[in-house]
Design a protein around this motif. Structure first.
Motif, PDB file in Angstrom:
ATOM      1  N   ILE A 184      -5.967  28.883   1.126  1.00 51.08           N
ATOM      2  CA  ILE A 184      -4.822  29.794   1.284  1.00 51.08           C
ATOM      3  C   ILE A 184      -5.184  30.923   2.250  1.00 51.08           C
ATOM      4  CG2 ILE A 184      -3.277  31.414   0.096  1.00 51.08           C
ATOM      5  CD1 ILE A 184      -2.676  28.460  -0.543  1.00 51.08           C
ATOM      6  N   ARG A 185      -6.383  31.460   2.125  1.00 56.34           N
ATOM      7  CA  ARG A 185      -6.794  32.533   3.033  1.00 56.34           C
ATOM      8  C   ARG A 185      -6.835  32.042   4.484  1.00 56.34           C
ATOM      9  NH1 ARG A 185      -8.261  36.996   0.047  1.00 56.34           N
ATOM     10  NH2 ARG A 185      -8.731  36.409  -2.089  1.00 56.34           N
ATOM     11  N   CYS A 186      -7.355  30.827   4.681  1.00 58.83           N
ATOM     12  CA  CYS A 186      -7.370  30.243   6.029  1.00 58.83           C
ATOM     13  C   CYS A 186      -5.951  30.197   6.587  1.00 58.83           C
ATOM     14  CB  CYS A 186      -7.932  28.828   6.015  1.00 58.83           C
ATOM     15  SG  CYS A 186      -9.713  28.765   5.929  1.00 58.83           S
ATOM     16  N   LEU A 187      -5.018  29.692   5.769  1.00 58.56           N
ATOM     17  CA  LEU A 187      -3.638  29.553   6.247  1.00 58.56           C
ATOM     18  C   LEU A 187      -3.053  30.917   6.585  1.00 58.56           C
ATOM     19  CD1 LEU A 187      -2.145  26.784   3.930  1.00 58.56           C
ATOM     20  CD2 LEU A 187      -3.158  26.580   6.210  1.00 58.56           C
ATOM     21  N   LEU A 188      -3.354  31.921   5.755  1.00 59.15           N
ATOM     22  CA  LEU A 188      -2.820  33.252   6.009  1.00 59.15           C
ATOM     23  C   LEU A 188      -3.373  33.810   7.317  1.00 59.15           C
ATOM     24  CD1 LEU A 188      -2.827  34.915   2.464  1.00 59.15           C
ATOM     25  CD2 LEU A 188      -0.944  33.832   3.675  1.00 59.15           C
ATOM     26  N   MET A 189      -4.575  33.380   7.674  1.00 58.59           N
ATOM     27  CA  MET A 189      -5.189  33.873   8.924  1.00 58.59           C
ATOM     28  C   MET A 189      -4.909  32.932  10.089  1.00 58.59           C
ATOM     29  SD  MET A 189      -8.820  35.462   7.656  1.00 58.59           S
ATOM     30  CE  MET A 189      -9.396  33.958   6.924  1.00 58.59           C
ATOM     31  N   GLY A 190      -4.119  31.887   9.842  1.00 58.32           N
ATOM     32  CA  GLY A 190      -3.773  30.947  10.896  1.00 58.32           C
ATOM     33  C   GLY A 190      -4.917  30.042  11.304  1.00 58.32           C
ATOM     34  N   LYS A 191      -5.891  29.855  10.411  1.00 53.65           N
ATOM     35  CA  LYS A 191      -7.020  28.975  10.738  1.00 53.65           C
ATOM     36  C   LYS A 191      -6.880  27.651   9.977  1.00 53.65           C
ATOM     37  CE  LYS A 191     -10.777  31.340   9.750  1.00 53.65           C
ATOM     38  NZ  LYS A 191     -12.022  32.093   9.741  1.00 53.65           N
ATOM     39  N   ARG A 192      -7.515  26.595  10.503  1.00 56.36           N
ATOM     40  CA  ARG A 192      -7.478  25.320   9.805  1.00 56.36           C
ATOM     41  C   ARG A 192      -8.667  25.244   8.836  1.00 56.36           C
ATOM     42  NH1 ARG A 192      -4.327  20.820  10.243  1.00 56.36           N
ATOM     43  NH2 ARG A 192      -5.253  19.243   8.918  1.00 56.36           N
ATOM     44  N   PRO A 193      -8.405  25.051   7.539  1.00 54.05           N
ATOM     45  CA  PRO A 193      -9.525  25.002   6.591  1.00 54.05           C
ATOM     46  C   PRO A 193     -10.389  23.763   6.805  1.00 54.05           C
ATOM     47  CG  PRO A 193      -7.443  24.517   5.486  1.00 54.05           C
ATOM     48  CD  PRO A 193      -7.098  24.925   6.886  1.00 54.05           C
ATOM     49  N   GLU A 194     -11.665  23.902   6.538  1.00 50.85           N
ATOM     50  CA  GLU A 194     -12.554  22.745   6.660  1.00 50.85           C
ATOM     51  C   GLU A 194     -12.847  22.175   5.284  1.00 50.85           C
ATOM     52  OE1 GLU A 194     -16.112  23.143   9.056  1.00 50.85           O
ATOM     53  OE2 GLU A 194     -14.919  24.426  10.409  1.00 50.85           O
TER      54      GLU A 194
END
Ligand code: SF4
Ligand code: SF4
Ligand code: SF4
Lengths: 249, 436
Positions: free
Chosen positions: A149-159
């Motif tokens: 969720i934090r990745c998505l909020l920062m616009g990053k793709r989670p690994e």
């Protein structure tokens, strides 16, 4: 841009993955501050038709649920499948080993033909609509949930790990359960749970689904080494529906 | 007097699973009054056929995320009964402790997150965060303690991985148990804060009563406020105890004339299970702190106000924590040993029963000689409460029919929530159609 609007929906499941979100305890209070939770039946009274992120828990077992899911898809920019029921069908797919009529009769007897008991073979969410992200596990891992969720909020793709559970298990220094005659699926299942079950002395039963390219030969070596048949492994592999339907993340 | 009322709560919120409430009143006449359950059935009893006895508890714990330990325990006990497996005294105690962790976890979740907002007139716990942050933090803390407790003994907070037929996969270290005991002692003041808060809003608990039958486990040897051992009893059968193998004689499923729903009954048309049932059948066996908490709320044996189930859960929280502290002492005094558990397949049939946080739960399995399951039968608490909820509706609505539609709706929702229903558990739940 304002805070992203998040909605959580549940289909056929045990709601254990939603519970993991509640179980974030203090951290959940922070997370709720960063987004706008607009619908979450288990926790809130509010309902909404407008949201950016839809989180789907559960597998799809009825035509009317397919329709509901399709509507949710059209409204959401990002759709996340939450937990094994949603990502790979979960235990619900064990039902698909039988004829639907037989399944209904077994549980409901003479009432089996009543329309509201209708059921179709269980599907994972991505067998019905496009899924943008998968959060694996039965139940999901809380840390991984907040990470994604934090990745998505920062616009990053989670690994998400694409190596087997054994890697994490070895790193923990656990004795291998095969030595204790347990048929452990660790060699072919996707890591990310920190080898939760083998660390508690219980075989991995595959709740996170397969790694993308399971090393089948290595698995065969393990079976041979311990003098077991492929059937034994197969019988354990079906537990979480991993053999049926898409498993790629 | 209202001549017309049209309430349609489609998917009641803050309960586990999907349920609907429908009330239609025309010209002062109740036309329709229903407690409906549209949950997608999941067919666990059909699914487990062909699966090994070793995997049953792993599969069926997925019936319910909130009471997964309870389902695993009932299933494991049933498997052990079918295969004739014995469990050591140490494993038995550790299992009871594990079971208590889930009771506390589920009760605090229900009291704090699901039911409390009603007492405060809030739509959910979220607005309470700004209005009563200290109280919310206290609840969060108690809930977290319960979760960490499950983690330690069950290997996870949800869907245990340490339960196997014959015992447990691992024994916790003495140091870990000592730490747990300390944490539990530290939790008592938090429970007192929660009790005080609930007491301060207890005036908002509706004063409604309906005589019904209360069914729960009862353990006579030694007499214990039990969640785990014993047989089945009800306040209608004069303290007699029915062995759990005979559970079909208790949970008689029946079909109502004007509806196609299967309901459960024993001595009357419906019965209730859950914390209030356990309290009504066993309250004299509560721990001192449990008794004190009951007194605080003037909760007495024979209470037939279903809204008080939430209070009975709170009373149980005290009992559970206090009893667990003593049990840990007993375990530590004896000293913990690592235990090796083995089992082998065998043909047989067996039933297992434990109290889920929301009431008595039955599992039954039959295995072939390879240890593969050939038949399963599961009866969950919410199913057993289903008819009772409907009967409560039928008595409550005429009593409050002159109140505003909003108030009637809220009270019906609160009533359903007070049962802490676990609808996704349902394996036999059908729609109820009740027309007056
Ligand atoms: S994935 Fe597992 S824990 Fe999550 S909802 Fe499904 S059965 Fe429950
Ligand atoms: S116990 Fe399982 S996960 Fe761990 S190393 Fe052995 S096979 Fe792999
Ligand atoms: S060890 Fe296997 S079964 Fe256990 S949580 Fe990890 S992936 Fe799931």
């Amino acid at each position: 841009m304002g805070k992203p609007r998040v909605a959580i929906f549940d289909f056929a499941c045990c709601e254990g993955c939603q519970l993991q979100i509640v179980n974030l305890e203090e951290e959940l209070l922070d997370l709720i501050g960063a987004v706008d939770v607009v619908e979450w039946r288990e926790a809130l009274s509010e309902q909404s038709t407008e949201y950016d992120i839809a989180i789907i828990e559960g597998s799809i077992t009825r035509p009317e649920d397919e329709k509901r899911l399709e509507i949710i898809r059209t409204r959401a920019k990002i759709l996340i499948a939450l937990g094994a029921c949603a990502t790979i069908g979960g235990v619900n797919k064990l039902k698909n080993n039988f004829e639907m009529q037989d399944v209904k009769r077994c549980v409901y007897g003479k009432a089996a033909d009543m329309p509201h008991l209708d059921t179709t073979p269980t599907k994972a969410v991505d067998e019905v609509v496009k899924v943008d992200y998968k959060i694996h596990g039965c139940p999901i891992d809380r840390k991984e949930f907040t990470y994604i969720i934090r990745c998505l909020l920062m616009g990053k793709r989670p690994e998400i790990p694409d190596y087997p559970v054994c890697v994490e298990c070895k790193a923990k220094g656990n004795p291998c359960l095969w030595e204790y005659e347990q048929v452990c699926l660790g060699p072919i299942i996707r890591a990310g749970c920190g080898a939760r079950c083998p660390s508690s002395g219980f075989r991995c039963f595959g709740c996170r689904g397969y790694v993308d390219n399971p090393n089948v030969n290595a698995a065969k070596d393990v079976i041979e080494k311990y003098g077991l048949t492929l059937d034994v492994l197969k019988s354990k592999m079906v537990l979480f529906g991993s053999t049926q339907g898409p498993t790629n993340a | 007097m209202h001549n017309d009322m049209n309430i349609n709560v489609h998917h009641i919120t803050r309960v586990e699973g999907h349920g609907n409430i429908v009330v239609n009143v025309t010209n002062g006449r109740i036309e329709k009054l229903q407690w409906q359950v549209p949950e997608a059935p999941r067919f666990f009893e059909a699914m487990v056929r062909g699966q090994s006895y070793e995997d049953i508890q792993t599969i069926v714990s997925r019936i319910c995320g909130i009471c997964s330990i309870t389902h695993s325990l009932a299933a494991t006990k049933a498997v052990e009964s079918a295969l004739g497996l014995k469990v050591s005294e140490q494993a038995d105690k550790l299992r009871i402790l594990m079971h208590y962790s889930e009771q506390l976890q589920s009760h605090t979740l229900h009291i704090g997150y699901l039911a409390a907002p009603d007492f405060f007139g809030a739509p959910s716990v979220v607005p309470l965060v700004s209005r009563a942050i200290d109280v919310v933090k206290t609840i969060v803390r108690a809930h977290r303690v319960a979760n960490e407790w499950s983690d330690l003994l069950a290997g996870r907070t949800t869907h245990p991985v340490t339960l196997i037929p014959g015992g447990l996969t691992r024994t916790p270290a003495e140091k870990q148990l000592r730490q747990l005991q300390k944490t539990l002692k530290d939790t008592i003041p938090d429970l007192k804060v929660i009790a005080d808060v609930v007491l301060s809003v207890a005036g908002n608990i509706p004063k409604f009563e309906r005589q019904t039958e209360y069914v729960s486990l009862k353990q006579t040897n030694p007499p214990t406020y039990t969640f785990y051992h014993g047989g089945i009893t009800s306040d209608d059968n004069g303290g007699k105890v029915v062995p759990i193998e005979k559970w079909h004689n208790v949970a008689n499923e029946y079909i109502v004339e004007q509806s196609t729903a299967k309901w459960a009954k024993w001595h009357r048309d419906s019965y209730a299970v859950g914390a209030l049932a356990r309290f009504n059948n066993n309250s004299e066996l509560l721990s001192p702190m449990g008794k004190e908490a009951a007194k605080m709320f003037d909760l007495k044996k024979g209470c037939c106000n279903p809204f008080m189930n939430t209070v009975a859960q709170l009373v149980e929280c005290f009992h559970i924590v206090e009893t667990s502290i003593t049990m840990i002492d007993e375990l530590l005094t004896k000293g913990l040993k690592a235990e090796k558990v083995t089992s082998s397949p065998k043909a047989g049939k067996g039933a297992g029963c434990v109290e889920a946080p929301r009431g008595i739960l039955f599992h039954e399995y039959e295995f072939d000689k390879k240890g593969n399951c050939i038949a399963a039968d599961i009866c969950i608490p919410t199913n057993q409460n289903h008819a009772n909820i409907q009967k409560d509706f039928e008595k409550l609505v005429p009593e409050i029919i002159n109140e505003s539609e909003d108030s009637v709706r809220l009270k019906l929702e609160m009533l359903v929530r007070s049962y802490d229903p676990c609808i996704s558990c349902s394996t036999h739940m059908l729609n109820v159609e009740f027309v007056k």
